[in-house]
Design a protein around this motif. Structure first.
Motif, mmCIF file in Angstrom:
data_model
loop_
_atom_site.group_PDB
_atom_site.id
_atom_site.type_symbol
_atom_site.label_atom_id
_atom_site.label_comp_id
_atom_site.label_asym_id
_atom_site.label_seq_id
_atom_site.Cartn_x
_atom_site.Cartn_y
_atom_site.Cartn_z
ATOM 1 N N ASN A 50 0.833 -1.203 0.000
ATOM 2 C CA ASN A 50 0.000 0.000 0.000
ATOM 3 C C ASN A 50 0.869 1.256 0.000
ATOM 4 O O ASN A 50 0.578 2.223 -0.718
ATOM 5 C CB ASN A 50 -0.944 0.004 1.206
ATOM 6 N N ALA A 51 1.924 1.262 0.811
ATOM 7 C CA ALA A 51 2.836 2.419 0.860
ATOM 8 C C ALA A 51 3.462 2.656 -0.509
ATOM 9 O O ALA A 51 3.571 3.794 -0.969
ATOM 10 C CB ALA A 51 3.909 2.194 1.919
ATOM 11 N N LEU A 52 3.861 1.593 -1.150
ATOM 12 C CA LEU A 52 4.459 1.706 -2.483
ATOM 13 C C LEU A 52 3.454 2.276 -3.479
ATOM 14 O O LEU A 52 3.787 3.158 -4.276
ATOM 15 C CB LEU A 52 4.954 0.338 -2.941
ATOM 16 N N SER A 53 2.230 1.836 -3.398
ATOM 17 C CA SER A 53 1.174 2.347 -4.281
ATOM 18 C C SER A 53 0.962 3.850 -4.071
ATOM 19 O O SER A 53 0.837 4.612 -5.039
ATOM 20 C CB SER A 53 -0.121 1.583 -4.023
ATOM 21 N N ILE A 54 0.932 4.279 -2.821
ATOM 22 C CA ILE A 54 0.756 5.703 -2.504
ATOM 23 C C ILE A 54 1.899 6.523 -3.088
ATOM 24 O O ILE A 54 1.681 7.564 -3.717
ATOM 25 C CB ILE A 54 0.665 5.906 -0.976
ATOM 26 N N LEU A 55 3.130 6.050 -2.898
ATOM 27 C CA LEU A 55 4.292 6.792 -3.408
ATOM 28 C C LEU A 55 4.326 6.803 -4.932
ATOM 29 O O LEU A 55 4.682 7.817 -5.534
ATOM 30 C CB LEU A 55 5.583 6.218 -2.836
ATOM 31 N N GLU A 56 3.963 5.698 -5.567
ATOM 32 C CA GLU A 56 3.938 5.657 -7.034
ATOM 33 C C GLU A 56 2.933 6.665 -7.590
ATOM 34 O O GLU A 56 3.210 7.343 -8.580
ATOM 35 C CB GLU A 56 3.609 4.244 -7.520
ATOM 36 N N LYS A 57 1.784 6.797 -6.934
ATOM 37 C CA LYS A 57 0.781 7.781 -7.375
ATOM 38 C C LYS A 57 1.307 9.205 -7.203
ATOM 39 O O LYS A 57 1.104 10.060 -8.063
ATOM 40 C CB LYS A 57 -0.524 7.603 -6.605
ATOM 41 N N GLU A 58 1.990 9.464 -6.078
ATOM 42 C CA GLU A 58 2.537 10.807 -5.843
ATOM 43 C C GLU A 58 3.661 11.126 -6.828
ATOM 44 O O GLU A 58 3.774 12.253 -7.299
ATOM 45 C CB GLU A 58 3.030 10.930 -4.395
ATOM 46 N N VAL A 59 4.478 10.147 -7.155
ATOM 47 C CA VAL A 59 5.538 10.345 -8.145
ATOM 48 C C VAL A 59 4.916 10.691 -9.490
ATOM 49 O O VAL A 59 5.344 11.637 -10.160
ATOM 50 C CB VAL A 59 6.440 9.096 -8.256
ATOM 51 N N ALA A 60 3.896 9.951 -9.884
ATOM 52 C CA ALA A 60 3.218 10.233 -11.150
ATOM 53 C C ALA A 60 2.619 11.632 -11.148
ATOM 54 O O ALA A 60 2.735 12.368 -12.135
ATOM 55 C CB ALA A 60 2.142 9.187 -11.420
ATOM 56 N N SER A 61 2.001 12.014 -10.038
ATOM 57 C CA SER A 61 1.417 13.352 -9.930
ATOM 58 C C SER A 61 2.493 14.433 -10.008
ATOM 59 O O SER A 61 2.301 15.457 -10.673
ATOM 60 C CB SER A 61 0.644 13.481 -8.613
ATOM 61 N N SER A 62 3.614 14.216 -9.334
ATOM 62 C CA SER A 62 4.680 15.223 -9.357
ATOM 63 C C SER A 62 5.281 15.368 -10.754
ATOM 64 O O SER A 62 5.741 16.442 -11.114
ATOM 65 C CB SER A 62 5.770 14.890 -8.328
ATOM 66 N N ARG B 192 3.469 15.013 -13.497
ATOM 67 C CA ARG B 192 2.455 15.736 -14.263
ATOM 68 C C ARG B 192 2.419 17.212 -13.895
ATOM 69 O O ARG B 192 2.023 18.053 -14.699
ATOM 70 C CB ARG B 192 1.064 15.127 -14.042
ATOM 71 N N HIS B 193 2.818 17.543 -12.663
ATOM 72 C CA HIS B 193 2.773 18.919 -12.160
ATOM 73 C C HIS B 193 4.123 19.308 -11.561
ATOM 74 O O HIS B 193 4.239 19.527 -10.355
ATOM 75 C CB HIS B 193 1.676 19.065 -11.096
ATOM 76 N N PRO B 194 5.162 19.408 -12.397
ATOM 77 C CA PRO B 194 6.503 19.685 -11.875
ATOM 78 C C PRO B 194 6.624 21.049 -11.191
ATOM 79 O O PRO B 194 7.484 21.231 -10.339
ATOM 80 C CB PRO B 194 7.398 19.603 -13.111
ATOM 81 N N GLU B 195 5.746 22.000 -11.530
ATOM 82 C CA GLU B 195 5.825 23.320 -10.893
ATOM 83 C C GLU B 195 5.513 23.223 -9.399
ATOM 84 O O GLU B 195 6.141 23.892 -8.581
ATOM 85 C CB GLU B 195 4.898 24.330 -11.573
ATOM 86 N N HIS B 196 4.587 22.368 -9.001
ATOM 87 C CA HIS B 196 4.270 22.175 -7.586
ATOM 88 C C HIS B 196 5.450 21.503 -6.876
ATOM 89 O O HIS B 196 5.812 21.877 -5.761
ATOM 90 C CB HIS B 196 3.011 21.325 -7.422
ATOM 91 N N ASP B 197 6.053 20.544 -7.532
ATOM 92 C CA ASP B 197 7.216 19.845 -6.978
ATOM 93 C C ASP B 197 8.363 20.832 -6.769
ATOM 94 O O ASP B 197 9.020 20.825 -5.735
ATOM 95 C CB ASP B 197 7.636 18.721 -7.925
ATOM 96 N N ALA B 198 8.577 21.729 -7.721
ATOM 97 C CA ALA B 198 9.657 22.713 -7.617
ATOM 98 C C ALA B 198 9.396 23.695 -6.481
ATOM 99 O O ALA B 198 10.310 24.043 -5.732
ATOM 100 C CB ALA B 198 9.818 23.464 -8.934
ATOM 101 N N GLN C 3 18.844 24.738 -6.794
ATOM 102 C CA GLN C 3 19.039 23.297 -6.929
ATOM 103 C C GLN C 3 17.693 22.601 -6.794
ATOM 104 O O GLN C 3 16.912 22.907 -5.892
ATOM 105 C CB GLN C 3 19.989 22.814 -5.834
ATOM 106 N N HIS C 4 17.397 21.678 -7.697
ATOM 107 C CA HIS C 4 16.121 20.981 -7.655
ATOM 108 C C HIS C 4 16.355 19.482 -7.737
ATOM 109 O O HIS C 4 17.039 19.000 -8.629
ATOM 110 C CB HIS C 4 15.219 21.423 -8.806
ATOM 111 N N VAL C 5 15.788 18.782 -6.786
ATOM 112 C CA VAL C 5 15.773 17.330 -6.816
ATOM 113 C C VAL C 5 14.305 16.941 -6.823
ATOM 114 O O VAL C 5 13.544 17.357 -5.949
ATOM 115 C CB VAL C 5 16.498 16.726 -5.592
ATOM 116 N N SER C 6 13.907 16.168 -7.797
ATOM 117 C CA SER C 6 12.496 15.825 -7.946
ATOM 118 C C SER C 6 12.003 14.938 -6.805
ATOM 119 O O SER C 6 12.778 14.246 -6.138
ATOM 120 C CB SER C 6 12.272 15.112 -9.277
ATOM 121 N N PHE C 7 10.691 14.955 -6.618
ATOM 122 C CA PHE C 7 10.076 14.078 -5.626
ATOM 123 C C PHE C 7 10.391 12.629 -5.963
ATOM 124 O O PHE C 7 10.679 11.823 -5.069
ATOM 125 C CB PHE C 7 8.565 14.305 -5.571
#
Length: 99
Positions: free
Chosen positions: A29-41, A43-49, A70-74
Motif C-alpha cells: 500500500n505504501a508503495l502504491s501511494i508513493l507511485e501515485k505521488e511520483v506520477a502526480s509530481s 504531471r505537475h513539476p511546478e508544484h514539486d519545484a 538546486q532541484h531534486v524531484s520528488f
C-alpha cells in the motif's frame, strides 16, 4: 535525506519522520501511494519545484550549503524508500527508523 523531504514522504504514508515502522504487510500500500505521488509530481513539476524551494529554505537554517535553485524531484527523493519497500515486501521484512 533532509527532514523536510522525509516528512513529506512519510506524511503521505501516515508515518512520523522521527520514529516509525512500515510493516511488510503495509509495504504494498505504501508503495502504491508513493507511485501515485511520483506520477502526480511528474504531471505537475511546478508544484514539486515550489515544495523543493520551500524545503531548501527551511533546511538552509541548519548550516547546510545548497546551490541556488538546486532541484531534486520528488521521484528522486522517494526512489530509495520505494526500493526498500519493494525489498521489504519481497522478503517479508519491516522497515524501521528512528531519529
Amino acid at each position: 535525506m533532509y527532514q523536510e523531504h522525509a516528512q513529506r514522504i512519510l506524511e503521505l504514508l501516515g508515518k512520523s519522520p522521527t520514529r516509525g515502522v512500515i510493516t511488510a504487510a503495509e509495504a504494498d500500500n505504501a508503495l502504491s501511494i508513493l507511485e501515485k505521488e511520483v506520477a502526480s509530481s511528474k504531471r505537475h513539476p511546478e508544484h514539486d519545484a515550489e515544495h523543493n524551494i520551500h524545503a531548501q529554505e527551511q533546511e538552509d537554517g541548519e548550516g547546510d550549503e545548497h546551490a541556488p535553485g538546486q532541484h531534486v524531484s520528488f521521484a528522486a527523493r522517494a526512489y530509495p524508500l520505494m526500493e526498500m519497500l519493494r525489498t521489504a515486501k519481497a522478503e517479508g521484512q519491516d522497515i524501521i527508523w528512528s531519529k
